[in-house]
Scaffold this motif. Structure first.
Motif, PDB file in Angstrom:
ATOM      1  N   SER A 289      31.621  85.371  54.939  1.00  0.00           N
ATOM      2  CA  SER A 289      32.514  84.426  54.386  1.00  0.00           C
ATOM      3  C   SER A 289      34.065  84.568  54.736  1.00  0.00           C
ATOM      4  O   SER A 289      34.742  83.540  54.957  1.00  0.00           O
ATOM      5  N   LYS A 290      34.198  86.011  54.996  1.00  0.00           N
ATOM      6  CA  LYS A 290      35.680  86.187  55.403  1.00  0.00           C
ATOM      7  C   LYS A 290      35.992  85.757  56.666  1.00  0.00           C
ATOM      8  O   LYS A 290      37.172  85.501  57.055  1.00  0.00           O
ATOM      9  N   HIS A 291      34.975  85.239  57.460  1.00  0.00           N
ATOM     10  CA  HIS A 291      34.851  84.832  58.864  1.00  0.00           C
ATOM     11  C   HIS A 291      34.991  83.270  58.978  1.00  0.00           C
ATOM     12  O   HIS A 291      34.975  82.717  59.868  1.00  0.00           O
ATOM     13  N   GLY A 292      34.555  82.817  57.893  1.00  0.00           N
ATOM     14  CA  GLY A 292      34.531  81.199  57.776  1.00  0.00           C
ATOM     15  C   GLY A 292      33.167  80.885  58.259  1.00  0.00           C
ATOM     16  O   GLY A 292      32.819  79.699  58.728  1.00  0.00           O
ATOM     17  N   LEU A 293      32.273  81.719  58.269  1.00  0.00           N
ATOM     18  CA  LEU A 293      30.827  81.346  58.825  1.00  0.00           C
ATOM     19  C   LEU A 293      29.557  81.541  57.877  1.00  0.00           C
ATOM     20  O   LEU A 293      28.515  81.591  58.316  1.00  0.00           O
ATOM     21  N   GLN A 294      29.786  81.241  56.485  1.00  0.00           N
ATOM     22  CA  GLN A 294      29.123  81.419  55.635  1.00  0.00           C
ATOM     23  C   GLN A 294      27.845  80.519  55.500  1.00  0.00           C
ATOM     24  O   GLN A 294      26.853  80.644  54.918  1.00  0.00           O
ATOM     25  N   ASP A 295      27.984  79.229  56.240  1.00  0.00           N
ATOM     26  CA  ASP A 295      27.276  78.251  56.369  1.00  0.00           C
ATOM     27  C   ASP A 295      26.532  78.274  57.627  1.00  0.00           C
ATOM     28  O   ASP A 295      26.040  77.153  58.101  1.00  0.00           O
ATOM     29  N   TRP A 296      26.404  79.176  58.532  1.00  0.00           N
ATOM     30  CA  TRP A 296      25.849  79.324  59.626  1.00  0.00           C
ATOM     31  C   TRP A 296      25.101  80.406  59.839  1.00  0.00           C
ATOM     32  O   TRP A 296      25.352  81.548  59.240  1.00  0.00           O
ATOM     33  N   TYR A 297      23.828  80.439  60.814  1.00  0.00           N
ATOM     34  CA  TYR A 297      23.200  81.668  61.096  1.00  0.00           C
ATOM     35  C   TYR A 297      24.208  82.751  61.778  1.00  0.00           C
ATOM     36  O   TYR A 297      24.620  82.556  62.796  1.00  0.00           O
ATOM     37  N   ILE A 298      23.792  83.919  61.344  1.00  0.00           N
ATOM     38  CA  ILE A 298      24.538  85.005  62.031  1.00  0.00           C
ATOM     39  C   ILE A 298      23.944  85.561  63.129  1.00  0.00           C
ATOM     40  O   ILE A 298      24.568  86.022  64.220  1.00  0.00           O
ATOM     41  N   ASP A 299      22.670  85.545  63.109  1.00  0.00           N
ATOM     42  CA  ASP A 299      21.583  85.880  64.052  1.00  0.00           C
ATOM     43  C   ASP A 299      21.129  84.852  65.129  1.00  0.00           C
ATOM     44  O   ASP A 299      20.575  83.845  64.394  1.00  0.00           O
ATOM     45  N   ASP A 300      21.116  84.819  66.390  1.00  0.00           N
ATOM     46  CA  ASP A 300      20.819  83.523  66.822  1.00  0.00           C
ATOM     47  C   ASP A 300      19.014  83.666  66.892  1.00  0.00           C
ATOM     48  O   ASP A 300      18.432  82.556  67.032  1.00  0.00           O
TER      49      ASP A 300
END
Length: 472
Positions: A289-300
């Motif tokens: 969430s601190k990077h603004g990516l809490q609604d996206w997959y972190i692992d492809d």
């Protein structure tokens, strides 16, 4: 004979016999289904077909709540919802939806068992008897991963610009079954498939689930329960293993009832739909969430796995000749799953674009309350519509190092002493300034020499007048 053990394992009986799962209890009553007992069929008749083993425990739960009815096809479910909500007690607010869903399920199961019901209600003016015996045998089959069905490219047909623009749309506040019913009401005879999902780790995959008014509507409103009871026999494989190896496609499911929010009224002309059941991992890793990516997959790899199962679902619907596919936001805060919403939206759009020539329409819809908190649905719809990519992570500024000293509050005595020192320094500076002014104004070298001899710390400020005076 030889090989009997292998045959038993293939049919799933061995897995059921060695299952040690307990019965599912909800609000003090055992649910209608039993975990690991999908072969417990509705075919057994008893007491005019209204009391079979599958429904007996659900009927007992309703009777314990004070609802003594035998034929729940004749009871308006909305009446039960209102009466249950009106009961006093701290747990009445929680028990009312459970009793409502149980009543709807029992009425639907009895209609499938007896082959008829009254629409829109038994006591409604102009109610008609509807025959639903042609929905008695939905058939299920297995599509395995890595074995995509062959697709035949349809002949080119002229399509209007408006129709092509509506190929991939989102509908808010509508359950996928409601969207399918609306499409079939406007164009009867269309071939429509509805997608449902579940967690691969969910033990309830092997039981009839009829306790959740939002997640379990396929059991409450359709004849899917009969397909579920015969599913392992059709697949020759336990349901858990089938979901892990691919998806389960069930055709010829009857949609018998309307929206639950409106009392689940019976439909006068029940349509047929296909149901696609997929299994997905429950909790993939999300971005920080601190990077603004809490609604996206972190692992492809997690996103690729979602695309693979969606690709199989789209391919199975296209190979069956479906004209529309209706699916929910797969894995997003429902059915014991928690996938990143925008990552799922991106995967749905990517896979849907591959099958644009084979599936005329794809609709993503939901009525789950968790999907409408804040701007969640608007953001989801934007990604589905525009294909907005995952943003770059926000740059986190590292913390600045603290100074090696610590500021401390001085006492009143220290503050007073500091003020006295400052005042004394100011007085000395004013006195020195006065001496310098006196030297410059006198223009007498002997006076300057005397003053400098008396006070060695005296400094004459620089300037043109001071320079001429010192040279003199």
């Amino acid at each position: 004979g030889h090989g009997g053990g292998d045959a038993e394992k293939r049919t799933g009986a061995w897995a059921r016999q060695h299952s040690q799962r307990g019965p599912l209890k909800v609000a003090g009553a055992v649910a209608a289904g039993r975990l690991g007992r999908t072969g417990f069929s509705l075919d057994g008749q008893g007491l005019d077909g209204l009391r079979n083993p599958q429904l007996s425990q659900a009927l007992m739960a309703l009777k314990r709540a004070g609802h003594n009815h035998e034929d729940w096809r004749k009871v308006p479910a909305q009446t039960l919802l209102v009466s249950s909500a009106a009961q006093s007690g701290p747990s009445s607010a929680l028990e009312a939806p459970l009793l409502f869903s149980t009543a709807v399920y029992v009425g639907t199961a009895q209609a499938c068992n007896l082959g008829s019901y009254w629409a829109p209600e038994f006591e409604a003016p102009g109610a008609s008897l509807v025959d639903c015996r042609h929905f008695a045998r939905p058939v299920s089959c297995l599509y395995r991963q890595g074995q995509l069905p062959a697709l035949q490219r349809p002949p080119p047909q002229p399509r209007k610009a408006a129709a092509s623009a509506d190929f991939l749309v989102c509908e808010a506040r509508s359950h996928p079954l409601d969207v399918a019913a609306r499409l079939l009401a406007t164009a009867p005879g269309r071939h429509i498939a509805v997608l449902r999902f579940a967690s691969l780790q969910d033990l309830r995959n092997e039981s009839v689930r009829q306790v959740h008014c939002t997640d379990d509507q396929v059991f409450l409103r359709t004849s899917y329960v009969q397909a579920f009871e015969r599913m392992e026999r059709d697949l020759q494989l336990p349901i858990g293993e089938a979901l892990e190896s691919g998806l389960i496609y069930t055709s010829g499911v009857g949609l018998l009832r309307g929206r639950l929010q409106e009392g689940a009224a019976w439909l006068r002309e029940p349509p047929k739909i296909d149901v696609i059941w997929i299994g997905i991992p429950a909790f993939p890793e999300k971005g920080a969430s601190k990077h603004g990516l809490q609604d996206w997959y972190i692992d492809d790899a997690d996103r690729a796995a979602m695309c693979r199962i969606l690709d199989l679902a789209f391919a199975s619907a296209a190979s069956r000749g479906c004209e529309a596919l209706v699916l929910p936001p797969v894995g997003c805060s429902s059915h014991a799953c928690s996938h990143p919403a925008l990552g799922v939206a991106s995967a749905i759009r990517e896979v849907a674009q591959r099958y644009k020539e084979f599936l005329p329409q794809v609709i993503v819809s939901s009525d789950h309350p968790s999907h409408f908190r804040g701007t969640c649905w608007d953001d989801f719809e934007e990604v589905v519509r525009t294909g907005k990519p995952r943003p770059d992570p926000l740059v986190v500024v590292p913390p600045l190092p603290c100074p090696p000293w610590v500021l401390s509050r001085k006492s009143a005595k220290e503050v007073k002493e500091r003020k006295a020192v400052v005042a004394k320094a100011l007085l000395e500076q004013e006195a020195q300034t006065a001496r310098c002014d006196r030297i410059l104004s006198s223009r007498r070298p002997e006076l300057a020499c005397q003053l400098l001899t008396d006070d060695a710390s005296l400094r004459i400020p620089p300037g043109p007048e001071s320079r001429e005076f010192m040279l003199a």
